[in-house]
Design a protein around this motif. Structure first.
Motif, mmCIF file in Angstrom:
data_model
loop_
_atom_site.group_PDB
_atom_site.id
_atom_site.type_symbol
_atom_site.label_atom_id
_atom_site.label_comp_id
_atom_site.label_asym_id
_atom_site.label_seq_id
_atom_site.Cartn_x
_atom_site.Cartn_y
_atom_site.Cartn_z
ATOM 1 N N ALA A 98 28.487 -45.048 -43.314
ATOM 2 C CA ALA A 98 27.468 -45.638 -42.433
ATOM 3 C C ALA A 98 27.649 -45.184 -40.986
ATOM 4 O O ALA A 98 26.696 -45.158 -40.221
ATOM 5 N N GLY A 99 28.864 -44.793 -40.614
ATOM 6 C CA GLY A 99 29.142 -44.369 -39.243
ATOM 7 C C GLY A 99 28.848 -42.904 -38.967
ATOM 8 O O GLY A 99 29.024 -42.440 -37.834
ATOM 9 N N SER A 100 28.407 -42.173 -39.962
ATOM 10 C CA SER A 100 28.118 -40.751 -39.755
ATOM 11 C C SER A 100 26.947 -40.596 -38.783
ATOM 12 O O SER A 100 25.949 -41.309 -38.886
ATOM 13 N N PRO A 101 27.053 -39.642 -37.866
ATOM 14 C CA PRO A 101 25.939 -39.407 -36.944
ATOM 15 C C PRO A 101 24.700 -38.840 -37.639
ATOM 16 O O PRO A 101 23.642 -38.760 -37.033
ATOM 17 N N ASP A 109 19.293 -30.778 -39.556
ATOM 18 C CA ASP A 109 19.983 -31.030 -38.286
ATOM 19 C C ASP A 109 21.471 -30.689 -38.355
ATOM 20 O O ASP A 109 22.092 -30.421 -37.333
ATOM 21 N N THR A 110 22.047 -30.686 -39.567
ATOM 22 C CA THR A 110 23.477 -30.384 -39.695
ATOM 23 C C THR A 110 23.765 -28.907 -39.434
ATOM 24 O O THR A 110 24.852 -28.570 -39.000
ATOM 25 N N GLU A 152 37.521 -23.469 -46.499
ATOM 26 C CA GLU A 152 37.298 -23.577 -45.056
ATOM 27 C C GLU A 152 35.876 -24.082 -44.763
ATOM 28 O O GLU A 152 35.679 -24.957 -43.918
ATOM 29 N N GLY A 153 34.893 -23.546 -45.467
ATOM 30 C CA GLY A 153 33.512 -23.963 -45.251
ATOM 31 C C GLY A 153 33.283 -25.419 -45.610
ATOM 32 O O GLY A 153 32.587 -26.153 -44.900
ATOM 33 N N LEU A 154 33.880 -25.860 -46.730
ATOM 34 C CA LEU A 154 33.718 -27.254 -47.156
ATOM 35 C C LEU A 154 34.395 -28.205 -46.173
ATOM 36 O O LEU A 154 33.867 -29.287 -45.885
ATOM 37 N N ASP A 155 35.544 -27.795 -45.642
ATOM 38 C CA ASP A 155 36.186 -28.613 -44.606
ATOM 39 C C ASP A 155 35.280 -28.721 -43.383
ATOM 40 O O ASP A 155 35.191 -29.771 -42.745
ATOM 41 N N GLY A 156 34.576 -27.629 -43.069
ATOM 42 C CA GLY A 156 33.636 -27.635 -41.950
ATOM 43 C C GLY A 156 32.467 -28.574 -42.186
ATOM 44 O O GLY A 156 32.046 -29.316 -41.290
ATOM 45 N N VAL A 157 31.905 -28.581 -43.414
ATOM 46 C CA VAL A 157 30.803 -29.483 -43.741
ATOM 47 C C VAL A 157 31.272 -30.931 -43.625
ATOM 48 O O VAL A 157 30.566 -31.787 -43.065
ATOM 49 N N THR A 158 32.479 -31.210 -44.131
ATOM 50 C CA THR A 158 33.025 -32.559 -44.039
ATOM 51 C C THR A 158 33.145 -32.991 -42.581
ATOM 52 O O THR A 158 32.775 -34.114 -42.213
ATOM 53 N N ALA A 159 33.644 -32.101 -41.738
ATOM 54 C CA ALA A 159 33.798 -32.409 -40.311
ATOM 55 C C ALA A 159 32.433 -32.638 -39.649
ATOM 56 O O ALA A 159 32.274 -33.562 -38.843
ATOM 57 N N LEU A 161 29.594 -33.697 -41.077
ATOM 58 C CA LEU A 161 29.005 -34.951 -41.529
ATOM 59 C C LEU A 161 29.742 -36.167 -40.958
ATOM 60 O O LEU A 161 29.144 -37.228 -40.781
ATOM 61 N N ALA A 162 31.026 -36.000 -40.663
ATOM 62 C CA ALA A 162 31.801 -37.100 -40.067
ATOM 63 C C ALA A 162 31.611 -37.182 -38.559
ATOM 64 O O ALA A 162 32.021 -38.159 -37.927
ATOM 65 N N GLY A 163 30.989 -36.152 -37.969
ATOM 66 C CA GLY A 163 30.798 -36.134 -36.526
ATOM 67 C C GLY A 163 31.991 -35.593 -35.771
ATOM 68 O O GLY A 163 32.096 -35.757 -34.557
ATOM 69 N N ASP A 164 32.916 -34.920 -36.499
ATOM 70 C CA ASP A 164 34.123 -34.377 -35.877
ATOM 71 C C ASP A 164 33.950 -32.946 -35.393
ATOM 72 O O ASP A 164 34.887 -32.344 -34.896
ATOM 73 N N ASP A 165 32.751 -32.386 -35.564
ATOM 74 C CA ASP A 165 32.485 -31.012 -35.157
ATOM 75 C C ASP A 165 31.248 -31.015 -34.265
ATOM 76 O O ASP A 165 30.148 -31.334 -34.715
ATOM 77 N N ASP A 166 31.416 -30.666 -33.009
ATOM 78 C CA ASP A 166 30.316 -30.723 -32.058
ATOM 79 C C ASP A 166 29.265 -29.660 -32.320
ATOM 80 O O ASP A 166 28.099 -29.850 -31.991
ATOM 81 N N GLY A 167 29.662 -28.510 -32.884
ATOM 82 C CA GLY A 167 28.747 -27.433 -33.249
ATOM 83 C C GLY A 167 27.934 -26.989 -32.121
ATOM 84 O O GLY A 167 26.947 -26.471 -32.031
#
Length: 167
Positions: A98-101, A109-110, A152-159, A161-167
């Motif tokens: 629920a806390g995902s941006p 948008d991702t 590596e890519g899946l770790d990036g998707v996880t980050a 979706l969690a809002g840990d990657d500003d992109g």
């Protein structure tokens, strides 16, 4: 190899419509959709394709559950086959808290594929599998995202979706 499946539609005057599928083993399975909304799953005799061996009435919930089971098992089988064909390619299920941006936002948008090289190939929501969601698909809390890519890519998707990657 291309495998084509033919589904024949037959109007049943005063009843509804019948859809039949002949399997590769020669068995015929059908669904009779009655005008009143009832559905029957039917199995025909191999020797007499007009003779019904079994008819199972399905409620709306049962028909939906059967479609979900068949769709989910097909999708997971295809992903497993893809995994075997491509070394280093993995699948992963990522819970969207629920806390995902991205709750309430579109998949596009991702920019997950552009940013990570991994693809979001499905979303599981409640009992439903949404295969190949498009960029306008809107995430909801507790969605489970199915992604395919490298570790590596899946770790990036996880980050992402969690809002840990500003992109």
């Amino acid at each position: 190899m291309i495998v084509r499946v033919r589904v024949e539609q037959t109007p049943l005057p005063g009843i509804g419509v019948r859809h039949d599928l002949v399997t590769s083993s020669g068995r015929t399975v059908g669904v009779v959709s009655h005008r009143n909304g009832r559905r029957d799953l039917v199995l025909y005799d191999v020797d007499d394709p007009d003779a019904c061996l079994a008819s199972i009435p399905l409620t709306d919930d049962e028909a939906e559950a059967l479609a979900d089971v068949l769709g989910a098992s097909l999708m997971l089988g295809q992903l497993a086959g893809l995994r075997q064909q491509a070394a280093g390619l993995l699948t992963e299920q990522i819970g969207l808290g629920a806390g995902s941006p991205f709750v309430g936002r579109k998949l596009g948008d991702t920019r997950a594929r552009t940013r990570t090289g991994s693809s979001i190939v499905a979303v599981m929501r409640d009992r439903e599998v949404i295969a190949s969601p498009g960029p306008s698909f809107v995430f909801e809390p507790n969605d489970v995202v199915v992604a395919v890519g490298t570790r590596e890519g899946l770790d990036g998707v996880t980050a992402i979706l969690a809002g840990d990657d500003d992109g």
